[in-house]
Design an enzyme around this catalytic site. Structure first.
Site, short mmCIF file in Angstrom:
data_model
loop_
_atom_site.label_atom_id
_atom_site.label_comp_id
_atom_site.label_asym_id
_atom_site.label_seq_id
_atom_site.Cartn_x
_atom_site.Cartn_y
_atom_site.Cartn_z
N LYS A 188 41.13 97.04 14.66
CA LYS A 188 40.94 97.81 13.84
C LYS A 188 41.26 99.37 14.02
O LYS A 188 41.91 100.02 13.13
CB LYS A 188 39.39 98.02 13.18
CG LYS A 188 39.16 98.19 11.73
CD LYS A 188 38.95 99.58 11.57
CE LYS A 188 37.75 100.19 11.05
NZ LYS A 188 37.64 101.44 10.97
N TYR A 215 25.64 102.39 14.15
CA TYR A 215 25.59 101.87 12.84
C TYR A 215 26.20 100.57 12.84
O TYR A 215 27.22 100.41 12.19
CB TYR A 215 26.16 102.89 11.62
CG TYR A 215 25.51 103.05 10.48
CD1 TYR A 215 24.13 103.33 10.37
CD2 TYR A 215 26.13 102.48 9.28
CE1 TYR A 215 23.48 103.43 9.04
CE2 TYR A 215 25.55 102.35 8.22
CZ TYR A 215 24.21 102.66 8.03
OH TYR A 215 23.75 102.65 6.55
N LEU A 216 25.80 99.58 13.71
CA LEU A 216 26.52 98.67 13.92
C LEU A 216 26.67 97.54 12.82
O LEU A 216 25.65 97.55 11.93
CB LEU A 216 25.85 97.79 15.07
CG LEU A 216 25.82 98.64 16.31
CD1 LEU A 216 24.99 97.90 17.50
CD2 LEU A 216 27.12 99.01 16.83
N HIS A 272 31.31 95.33 15.17
CA HIS A 272 30.86 95.31 16.44
C HIS A 272 30.31 94.22 17.20
O HIS A 272 30.39 93.92 18.37
CB HIS A 272 29.67 96.42 16.48
CG HIS A 272 30.05 97.87 16.00
ND1 HIS A 272 29.73 98.27 14.51
CD2 HIS A 272 30.82 98.77 16.48
CE1 HIS A 272 30.25 99.44 14.52
NE2 HIS A 272 31.14 99.80 15.57
N GLU A 297 29.29 93.68 11.35
CA GLU A 297 29.82 92.42 12.09
C GLU A 297 30.82 92.55 13.12
O GLU A 297 31.26 91.75 13.93
CB GLU A 297 29.98 91.42 10.93
CG GLU A 297 28.87 90.76 10.36
CD GLU A 297 28.02 89.89 11.39
OE1 GLU A 297 28.90 89.08 12.19
OE2 GLU A 297 26.90 90.06 11.57
P1 AMP Z 1 33.10 102.85 16.28
O1 AMP Z 1 31.62 102.66 16.45
O2 AMP Z 1 33.83 102.80 14.79
O3 AMP Z 1 33.56 103.92 17.19
O4 AMP Z 1 33.86 101.40 16.87
C1 AMP Z 1 33.50 100.85 18.07
C2 AMP Z 1 34.19 99.62 18.44
O5 AMP Z 1 34.22 98.68 17.38
C3 AMP Z 1 35.62 100.22 18.61
O6 AMP Z 1 36.52 99.60 19.59
C4 AMP Z 1 36.36 99.64 17.08
O7 AMP Z 1 37.77 99.59 17.20
C5 AMP Z 1 35.26 98.32 16.94
N1 AMP Z 1 35.31 98.14 15.48
C6 AMP Z 1 35.15 98.88 14.46
N2 AMP Z 1 35.18 98.33 13.29
C7 AMP Z 1 35.67 96.92 13.58
C8 AMP Z 1 35.94 95.96 12.58
N3 AMP Z 1 35.98 95.94 11.64
N4 AMP Z 1 36.37 94.78 13.42
C9 AMP Z 1 36.57 94.52 14.78
N5 AMP Z 1 36.26 95.62 15.59
C10 AMP Z 1 35.72 96.98 14.83
#
Ligand code: AMP
Length: 284
Positions: free
Chosen positions: A149, A32-33, A37, A35
């Site tokens: 984050k 569910y990517l 990601h 910005e």
């Molecule tokens: P997730 O898909 O939520 O498990 O996140 C995957 C990666 O993306 C993890 O390293 C998160 O810390 C990073 N991430 C999620 N949201 C953000 C954001 N708003 N800004 C920067 N990195 C993010």
């Protein structure tokens, strides 16, 4: 860009790249990517020849009453974003592919996982560290990029890689925000329009702490009360935790006399959101 759903295929493709002398950057995600990601992926593109992105909603990092089944998924849109950034390999395995047989091995990082999110999500970090270890063993990246984050996650994974001598460089990337400051998160999709407005209370709180510290306030009790005052004004917001911690050890501090991570989790209705910033006494 190639999409491989099996471990064997990913290994095979990356072995070939490595044989040609190519370095590998890895960005693990739950899909569910957004910005945030995308920023991690761009960083990965800069730091290595080959960018690998995994998309896996890891069941073992969700608690029994958490949102595993509801977690948003959209593989087609995710693949388009990966293609847009120039990812070379995308790995969207099934749970059955990742957890074959009856696993009896987990990876646990002590201490760092107990406070902050670990308090209300006691099994979460073991799920994260175990799946990231598995993903590291599958992808064998030179560098892996994680978002600030999820600050505790980043600290835990740095510690894990150090403790286990994993040959990977862990890179932290800054939090990407919506124009009004809300940290981007796949979970923002759960918010009603009203809750979405109230959700800015996280960044407003953190910025208020930042401003007070810049003006010389160091007392965590005072800063804590200030944040609770802001949260009281939002009918759907309930504080899970607000913590002031040492940036590396995540040990709580009661005076902001050195650079300090301020981290918080807030429920907006059933949706739990997190955010954090660094504050430094005397710094503008
Ligand atoms: P997730 O898909 O939520 O498990 O996140 C995957 C990666 O993306 C993890 O390293 C998160 O810390 C990073 N991430 C999620 N949201 C953000 C954001 N708003 N800004 C920067 N990195 C993010």
């Amino acid at each position: 860009m190639e999409v491989f759903s099996t471990i064997v295929d990913v290994r095979h493709a990356l072995r070939e790249e490595r044989r040609r002398g190519r370095s590998v950057a890895f960005v693990p995600t739950m899909g569910y990517l957004h910005e945030g990601h995308v920023a991690l992926m761009r960083e990965g593109r800069k730091r290595a020849n080959i960018l690998v992105v995994s998309i896996f909603v890891n069941p073992t990092q969700f608690g029994p009453s958490e949102d595993l089944d509801a977690y948003p998924r959209d593989l087609e849109s995710d693949l388009a974003k990966c293609r847009g950034v120039g990812a070379h390999v995308v790995f969207p395995p099934t749970p059955a592919e990742m957890y074959q047989g009856t696993p009896r091995t987990t990876v646990t990082v002590e201490g760092l996982t107990q406070g902050l999110c670990g308090r209300s999500r006691p099994t979460h970090f073991q799920g994260v560290t175990t799946v990231v270890t598995k993903l590291f063993n599958i992808v064998q990246p030179d560098v892996a990029i994680f978002g600030e984050k999820d600050y505790q996650q980043l600290a835990v994974l740095r510690q894990m890689a150090r403790d286990l001598n994993t040959p990977v460089e862990i890179i932290g990337a800054p939090t990407v925000r919506e124009p009004d400051g809300l940290a981007m998160s796949s979970r923002n999709a759960y918010l009603s329009p009203d809750q979405r407005q109230q959700a800015t209370v996280l960044i407003r709180s953190l910025r208020q702490v930042h401003a007070l510290v810049a003006q010389g306030e160091q007392d965590v009790g005072v800063l804590d009360r200030e944040v609770r005052g802001l949260l009281d004004q939002e009918p759907d917001a309930r504080l899970d935790y607000l913590s002031f911690v040492h940036p590396d050890t995540l040990e709580p501090v009661d005076t902001v006399s050195a650079p300090t991570r301020v981290a918080m989790a807030v429920f907006l209705g059933p949706t739990r959101l997190i955010d954090n910033i660094l504050v430094t006494p005397g710094a503008p």
